[in-house]
Design a protein around this motif. Structure first.
Motif, short mmCIF file in Angstrom:
data_model
loop_
_atom_site.label_atom_id
_atom_site.label_comp_id
_atom_site.label_asym_id
_atom_site.label_seq_id
_atom_site.Cartn_x
_atom_site.Cartn_y
_atom_site.Cartn_z
N SER A 31 0.83 -1.20 0.00
CA SER A 31 0.00 0.00 0.00
C SER A 31 0.86 1.25 0.00
CB SER A 31 -0.93 -0.01 1.22
OG SER A 31 -1.71 1.16 1.27
N ILE A 32 1.95 1.23 0.79
CA ILE A 32 2.86 2.37 0.85
C ILE A 32 3.56 2.57 -0.49
CG2 ILE A 32 4.96 3.24 1.92
CD1 ILE A 32 4.05 1.79 4.50
N SER A 33 4.07 1.48 -1.08
CA SER A 33 4.80 1.59 -2.35
C SER A 33 3.87 2.04 -3.48
CB SER A 33 5.46 0.26 -2.71
OG SER A 33 4.50 -0.74 -2.93
N ARG A 34 2.60 1.63 -3.41
CA ARG A 34 1.63 2.05 -4.42
C ARG A 34 1.42 3.56 -4.35
NH1 ARG A 34 -4.09 2.69 -4.81
NH2 ARG A 34 -4.88 2.09 -6.86
N GLU A 35 1.26 4.08 -3.15
CA GLU A 35 1.07 5.53 -2.98
C GLU A 35 2.31 6.29 -3.44
OE1 GLU A 35 -1.77 6.93 -2.27
OE2 GLU A 35 -2.61 4.91 -2.21
N GLN A 36 3.47 5.75 -3.18
CA GLN A 36 4.72 6.41 -3.62
C GLN A 36 4.80 6.44 -5.14
OE1 GLN A 36 7.55 3.94 -1.55
NE2 GLN A 36 7.65 5.31 0.22
N PHE A 37 4.40 5.34 -5.78
CA PHE A 37 4.41 5.29 -7.25
C PHE A 37 3.44 6.30 -7.83
CE2 PHE A 37 2.39 3.77 -11.13
CZ PHE A 37 3.48 3.64 -11.97
N ILE A 38 2.24 6.36 -7.29
CA ILE A 38 1.22 7.30 -7.78
C ILE A 38 1.74 8.73 -7.70
CG2 ILE A 38 -1.04 8.31 -7.23
CD1 ILE A 38 -1.97 5.49 -6.44
N SER A 39 2.38 9.06 -6.60
CA SER A 39 2.91 10.41 -6.42
C SER A 39 4.08 10.68 -7.35
CB SER A 39 3.35 10.58 -4.96
OG SER A 39 3.96 11.84 -4.77
N LYS A 40 4.98 9.73 -7.49
CA LYS A 40 6.19 9.92 -8.30
C LYS A 40 5.87 10.12 -9.77
CE LYS A 40 10.64 7.74 -9.38
NZ LYS A 40 11.54 6.59 -9.06
N TYR A 41 4.88 9.37 -10.29
CA TYR A 41 4.60 9.39 -11.72
C TYR A 41 3.28 10.10 -12.06
CZ TYR A 41 8.53 6.21 -12.29
OH TYR A 41 9.78 5.66 -12.30
N SER A 42 2.71 10.80 -11.11
CA SER A 42 1.52 11.64 -11.33
C SER A 42 0.32 10.84 -11.84
CB SER A 42 1.84 12.78 -12.31
OG SER A 42 2.89 13.58 -11.83
N PHE A 43 0.13 9.64 -11.29
CA PHE A 43 -1.08 8.88 -11.58
C PHE A 43 -2.19 9.35 -10.64
CE2 PHE A 43 1.57 6.20 -14.07
CZ PHE A 43 0.73 5.42 -14.86
N LYS A 44 -3.40 8.92 -10.91
CA LYS A 44 -4.52 9.23 -10.04
C LYS A 44 -5.47 8.03 -10.00
CE LYS A 44 -7.20 11.43 -13.75
NZ LYS A 44 -7.89 12.65 -14.21
N GLU A 45 -6.25 7.95 -8.95
CA GLU A 45 -7.25 6.88 -8.85
C GLU A 45 -8.26 7.03 -9.98
OE1 GLU A 45 -7.03 4.48 -6.74
OE2 GLU A 45 -5.60 5.24 -5.26
N GLY A 201 2.01 -10.62 -9.72
CA GLY A 201 0.75 -10.84 -9.02
C GLY A 201 0.36 -9.69 -8.11
N GLU A 202 -0.22 -10.05 -6.99
CA GLU A 202 -0.83 -9.08 -6.09
C GLU A 202 0.15 -8.04 -5.56
OE1 GLU A 202 -3.57 -9.20 -2.00
OE2 GLU A 202 -2.70 -11.03 -2.84
N PHE A 203 1.39 -8.43 -5.34
CA PHE A 203 2.37 -7.51 -4.76
C PHE A 203 3.48 -7.15 -5.74
CE2 PHE A 203 0.68 -9.98 -1.11
CZ PHE A 203 -0.02 -8.95 -0.51
N ALA A 204 3.19 -7.25 -7.02
CA ALA A 204 4.19 -6.93 -8.05
C ALA A 204 4.55 -5.44 -8.01
CB ALA A 204 3.65 -7.30 -9.42
N ASP A 205 5.76 -5.15 -8.46
CA ASP A 205 6.27 -3.79 -8.43
C ASP A 205 5.63 -2.94 -9.54
OD1 ASP A 205 8.20 -1.74 -7.58
OD2 ASP A 205 9.07 -2.06 -9.55
N TYR A 206 4.98 -1.86 -9.15
CA TYR A 206 4.33 -0.99 -10.13
C TYR A 206 5.34 -0.37 -11.09
CZ TYR A 206 -0.43 -0.76 -8.23
OH TYR A 206 -1.71 -1.06 -7.86
N GLU A 207 6.43 0.13 -10.54
CA GLU A 207 7.38 0.88 -11.35
C GLU A 207 8.00 0.03 -12.44
OE1 GLU A 207 10.58 4.40 -10.55
OE2 GLU A 207 10.56 2.73 -9.13
N ALA A 208 8.39 -1.21 -12.11
CA ALA A 208 9.01 -2.09 -13.10
C ALA A 208 8.04 -2.38 -14.25
CB ALA A 208 9.46 -3.38 -12.43
#
Length: 221
Positions: A31-45, A201-208
């Motif tokens: 959950s923390i890494s997902r929020e960091q990715f969203i912020s870093k790459y300017s994604f939104k829900e 899967g469920e915990f795969a790295d968003y950034e990669a």
């Protein structure tokens, strides 16, 4: 109930508690890494992409054991630009290999859908080759192989309506990229591109996954 049965149930309950504890910790880190990715790459829900996925008839849907209700699209985030719209989501589904009545946890494939604005693609599909695909090919199933890239041709099934265009578009750099990115799947339609990895899967790295999808999208221009 004898002493053996009691010990067995104690060990089973203890294993469940430990497993649940580590799953909870891993989910929190995700959950923390997902929020960091969203912020870093300017994604939104984002809202559901159900209609978009069904409109193009993506084969990823056939991995589910049945119709809608056996799968859903979760954790959808998006990012727009002049050239394309990116959507990253989890395809959560009950696998055909699972018993729906006893399955305790559904399978997950983290995926990227790219809606193209600046160009049109040709239709093709790429996915890992396995023994079943080899048998199908022995009976005449389509597969575009490259004599100069034997490793790539062993790793993947590649098929589409316009073989000549596929061969011209799949450059050496793209093929080498796909060779180094095992278990990736690409489904290309006229106006969009779906990319996912069978190992993500469920915990795969968003950034990669996002970087892989961007790289593949650029290579297909």
């Amino acid at each position: 109930m004898n002493n053996f049965d009691i010990a067995y149930w104690i060990l089973l309950i203890a294993a469940f508690i430990v497993s649940s504890y580590y799953y909870s910790k891993r989910k929190k880190r995700f959950s923390i890494s997902r929020e960091q990715f969203i912020s870093k790459y300017s994604f939104k829900e984002a809202d559901s992409i159900f209609t978009e996925m069904h409109k193009h008839g993506f084969n990823i849907l056939s991995r589910a054991s049945g119709g809608y209700g056996d799968y859903e699209f979760d954790h959808v985030i998006s990012k727009s630009s002049e050239k394309e719209d990116f959507f990253i989501f989890d395809f959560v589904y009950t696998s055909k290999s699972q018993d729906k009545s006893t399955a305790t946890r559904q399978a997950t494939l983290r995926s990227v859908l790219i809606k193209l604005k600046d160009r049109e693609l040709f239709t093709f599909e790429l996915f890992p080759e396995n023994i079943f695909e080899k048998i199908k090919q022995a009976f005449g199933a389509a597969d575009i192989d490259f004599d100069e890239y034997k490793q790539f041709s062993k790793m993947y099934v590649l098929k589409g309506d316009d073989e000549s265009r596929i061969r011209n578009t799949f450059s050496q750099s793209l093929i080498r990229k796909l060779e180094s990115t095992k278990s990736i799947c690409i489904e290309a339609r006229k106006s969009c591109l779906l990319i996912y990895n069978l190992n993500h899967g469920e915990f795969a790295d968003y950034e990669a996954l996002y970087k892989d999808a961007k790289s593949i999208n650029e290579a297909l221009r």
